[in-house]
Design a protein around this motif. Structure first.
Motif, PDB file in Angstrom:
ATOM      1  N   GLY A 102       0.803  -1.260   0.032  1.00  0.00           N
ATOM      2  CA  GLY A 102       0.008  -0.164  -0.002  1.00  0.00           C
ATOM      3  C   GLY A 102       0.865   1.337  -0.030  1.00  0.00           C
ATOM      4  N   LYS A 103       2.256   1.200  -0.093  1.00  0.00           N
ATOM      5  CA  LYS A 103       3.091   2.216  -0.078  1.00  0.00           C
ATOM      6  C   LYS A 103       3.576   2.533  -1.575  1.00  0.00           C
ATOM      7  N   ALA A 104       4.030   3.858  -1.873  1.00  0.00           N
ATOM      8  CA  ALA A 104       4.587   4.049  -3.069  1.00  0.00           C
ATOM      9  C   ALA A 104       5.792   5.255  -2.664  1.00  0.00           C
ATOM     10  N   LEU A 105       6.672   5.313  -3.648  1.00  0.00           N
ATOM     11  CA  LEU A 105       7.584   6.324  -4.005  1.00  0.00           C
ATOM     12  C   LEU A 105       6.872   7.316  -4.832  1.00  0.00           C
ATOM     13  N   PRO A 106       7.004   8.671  -4.279  1.00  0.00           N
ATOM     14  CA  PRO A 106       6.741   9.848  -5.272  1.00  0.00           C
ATOM     15  C   PRO A 106       7.495  10.017  -6.419  1.00  0.00           C
ATOM     16  N   GLY A 107       7.779   8.850  -7.310  1.00  0.00           N
ATOM     17  CA  GLY A 107       8.639   9.134  -8.398  1.00  0.00           C
ATOM     18  C   GLY A 107       7.980   9.496  -9.771  1.00  0.00           C
ATOM     19  N   GLY A 108       8.616   9.515 -10.994  1.00  0.00           N
ATOM     20  CA  GLY A 108       8.258   9.900 -12.031  1.00  0.00           C
ATOM     21  C   GLY A 108       7.251   9.314 -12.767  1.00  0.00           C
ATOM     22  N   SER A 109       6.739   9.847 -13.818  1.00  0.00           N
ATOM     23  CA  SER A 109       5.647   9.321 -14.731  1.00  0.00           C
ATOM     24  C   SER A 109       6.211   8.282 -15.727  1.00  0.00           C
ATOM     25  N   CYS A 110       7.403   8.328 -16.017  1.00  0.00           N
ATOM     26  CA  CYS A 110       8.009   7.619 -17.106  1.00  0.00           C
ATOM     27  C   CYS A 110       8.484   6.165 -16.225  1.00  0.00           C
ATOM     28  N   VAL A 164      25.732   2.185  -7.161  1.00  0.00           N
ATOM     29  CA  VAL A 164      24.808   1.685  -6.030  1.00  0.00           C
ATOM     30  C   VAL A 164      24.156   0.334  -6.441  1.00  0.00           C
ATOM     31  N   THR A 165      23.771  -0.364  -5.347  1.00  0.00           N
ATOM     32  CA  THR A 165      23.282  -1.715  -5.524  1.00  0.00           C
ATOM     33  C   THR A 165      21.816  -1.661  -4.792  1.00  0.00           C
ATOM     34  N   ARG A 166      21.739  -1.120  -3.722  1.00  0.00           N
ATOM     35  CA  ARG A 166      20.364  -1.158  -3.023  1.00  0.00           C
ATOM     36  C   ARG A 166      20.173   0.161  -2.460  1.00  0.00           C
ATOM     37  N   PHE A 167      19.006   0.362  -2.475  1.00  0.00           N
ATOM     38  CA  PHE A 167      18.271   1.443  -1.535  1.00  0.00           C
ATOM     39  C   PHE A 167      17.229   1.121  -0.504  1.00  0.00           C
ATOM     40  N   TRP A 168      17.299   1.850   0.616  1.00  0.00           N
ATOM     41  CA  TRP A 168      16.357   1.502   1.638  1.00  0.00           C
ATOM     42  C   TRP A 168      15.571   2.595   1.799  1.00  0.00           C
ATOM     43  N   PHE A 169      14.347   2.618   2.129  1.00  0.00           N
ATOM     44  CA  PHE A 169      13.120   3.675   2.146  1.00  0.00           C
ATOM     45  C   PHE A 169      12.432   3.596   3.506  1.00  0.00           C
ATOM     46  N   ARG A 170      12.614   4.563   4.353  1.00  0.00           N
ATOM     47  CA  ARG A 170      11.585   4.538   5.432  1.00  0.00           C
ATOM     48  C   ARG A 170      10.447   5.493   5.200  1.00  0.00           C
ATOM     49  N   GLY A 171       9.345   5.227   5.911  1.00  0.00           N
ATOM     50  CA  GLY A 171       8.371   6.183   6.095  1.00  0.00           C
ATOM     51  C   GLY A 171       7.577   6.417   4.890  1.00  0.00           C
ATOM     52  N   LEU A 172       7.425   5.520   3.932  1.00  0.00           N
ATOM     53  CA  LEU A 172       6.769   5.663   2.496  1.00  0.00           C
ATOM     54  C   LEU A 172       5.619   6.139   2.687  1.00  0.00           C
TER      55      LEU A 172
END
Length: 515
Positions: free
Chosen positions: A125-133, A207-215
């Motif tokens: 149910g989470k998302a990154l506020p990323g691009g439309s492409c 860069v190999t991996r990213f981690w995101f919190r609070g999405l």
């Protein structure tokens, strides 16, 4: 079908049928001729592949660069240039998961926007506020400070970046994997994480991996609108009314808690030969004020001018949304409808941050160079100035980041496209250069950083012309236009983590002096 066998890291060399496709990216203007392309599937494979590449002797002294490719959307020749010896392609490394030890969502660097939308959202149910492409790779999108249609509501992608894993090259040419966290007690590691929150891709390591919190959670539903106006109906005053109303709306509506502050717009100021000017807009309709916000926005923009609104009849840059009426749809469905991958064409791009609505001089220049007074003999339906809404939550960051443009209200992307068979490449490039220079004529042909109305350029839309005094007559270098006061710190980080300057291109971070 049987399982794909476990193989050593894939190496693709000239003569392999895959080589032509893997040695180029989205922008067909840039095609490399590397000794090989190596596809990596794990962080350890990336580390080993980088170590091998760094310690090899180049077969051609003119081709020495090692570059990293994720989605392949770099606009300049930073990844697929003539001087590239090795391309490390991380696209097979595209997993999305939850890391309980890190208490964060882990996304591998080869994942695209669509991997996150289609794999992360359904299970979390989470998302990154990323691009439309959605074919853009996160390996480049995130370090640039990527943004998208949810950004006025939820900020930039890097506002949620907690940790990053990077393969870095030591001074003795050994390579190690390091994990850098935002709250690392080791200052050097915390700085490495910070550098990936807007310092640009391909600068410090692989860069190999990213981690995101609070999405954030995207809306359950959004209201999507697509309009167009026919160029033949516009006078200069009508054009000025449209772009002024658009800019003023977003300048006034900067509260991310309000429906109008969440609304995102893309105004497509196409060259007159396209026949139309277009507008796309999306608003959260989980917010009960969302539908009224869209009505008010359309009235503010369309109600200011005489030309009647109609449907989009053609591709406009990277979008073509043909809709009879405004339509409510699930957020994920809307993200798919707005996918702006576009065709694989040759292209040239420029960018600008605006802190205020357009000035009279800027409007006059755009009117002229979109084909009304200049370039009247130029015909290219795919030449345009795209004006994205900006600000709101973007201007109230959750953490300190390397993205320094945090009080803008509009973000411009100048675009021009053509095919490799087109003999008029120089004409297309001249159009975008002249148009951009005319727009910002009052500040040396570029949107100076920290200006009264402008705030520099976006490293996610790199433009090598900023290095050239013919096109940048301001007193600001490309470093200042992209990074403002963050550049000196980025240089120090570069010296520590990439002491041999392995990761370099025309606009890479230059190692700072030894302290």
């Amino acid at each position: 079908m049987g399982e794909i066998p476990t193989l050593p890291t894939t190496v693709v060399r000239p003569g392999d049928k895959r080589y032509p496709a893997l040695s180029r990216g989205f922008n067909q203007r840039w095609i490399a001729a590397p000794e090989y392309v190596r596809l990596v599937r794990t962080p350890e494979e990336a580390r080993a592949a980088l170590a091998e590449a760094v310690n090899e002797v180049p077969a051609d002294p003119a081709r020495t660069r090692i570059t990293v490719k994720a989605g392949g959307h770099c606009y300049e020749d930073f990844v697929c240039g003539a001087d590239v010896r090795v391309i490390l392609d991380v696209s097979p490394m595209c997993g999305v998961s939850y890391d309980s030890a890190m208490q964060a969502y882990c996304v591998e660097a080869g994942a695209t926007n669509w991997h996150v939308y289609s794999h992360l959202y359904p299970v979390s149910g989470k998302a990154l506020p990323g691009g439309s492409c959605y074919s853009v790779g996160l390996g480049g999108h995130i370090p640039a400070g990527g943004f998208g249609l949810l950004s006025r509501q939820h900020g930039l992608t890097v506002d949620y970046l907690y940790a990053v894993e990077v393969a870095v090259v030591n001074a003795d040419k050994t390579v190690r994997l390091v994990v850098a966290r935002r709250d690392d007690e080791d200052e050097r590691l915390a700085e490495l994480l910070w550098a990936h929150t807007g310092g640009g891709g391909g600068n410090f390591g692989v860069v190999t991996r990213f981690w995101f919190r609070g999405l954030p959670e995207p809306p359950k539903q959004v209201l999507l609108t697509a309009l167009a106006w026919d160029w033949k109906d516009f006078t200069k005053d009508e054009f000025a009314g449209l772009v002024t109303a658009y800019g003023e709306y977003f300048h006034r509506h900067q509260d991310a808690a309000s429906a109008s502050g969440k609304l995102f717009g893309l105004l497509k100021l196409n060259h007159v030969s396209n026949g139309q000017i277009g507008l796309l807009a999306q608003v959260d309709v989980d917010d009960p004020d969302g539908p009224q916000a869209m009505t008010d926005f359309i009235q503010a923009v369309d109600g200011r001018i005489g030309p009647p609104a109609t449907k989009m009849r053609s591709v406009m840059g990277e979008h073509f949304v043909h809709m009879d009426i405004p339509r409510v749809m699930p957020w994920l469905t809307a993200a798919q409808a707005l996918n702006a991958s576009g065709e694989n064409r040759c292209g040239k791009y420029k960018s600008a941050y605006l802190r205020k609505p357009f000035t009279e001089q800027q409007i006059s220049a755009m009117w002229a160079y979109l084909g009304k007074e200049e370039y009247t003999g130029y015909v290219n339906k795919q030449a345009l100035i795209q004006v994205d809404s900006y600000g709101s939550a973007i201007n109230r960051p959750l953490h300190d980041t390397a993205v320094r443009q945090r009080d803008s209200v509009l973000k411009l992307q100048y675009q021009v496209y053509w095919t490799r068979q087109d003999a008029d490449e120089d004409t297309h490039i001249a159009w975008i250069r002249d148009t951009y220079k005319a727009t910002f004529a009052e500040t040396g042909g570029v949107p100076v950083a920290g200006g009264d109305a402008t705030d520099g350029c976006y490293i996610g839309y790199p433009d090598a012309d900023l290095n050239d005094g013919r096109w940048n007559e301001s007193e600001q270098s490309w470093e200042t236009l992209y990074y403002k006061d963050a550049y000196a710190k980025l240089q120090g980080i570069k010296r520590h983590w990439d002491p041999l300057n392995v990761f370099r291109h025309a606009q890479s971070i230059r190692p700072g002096p030894e302290s």
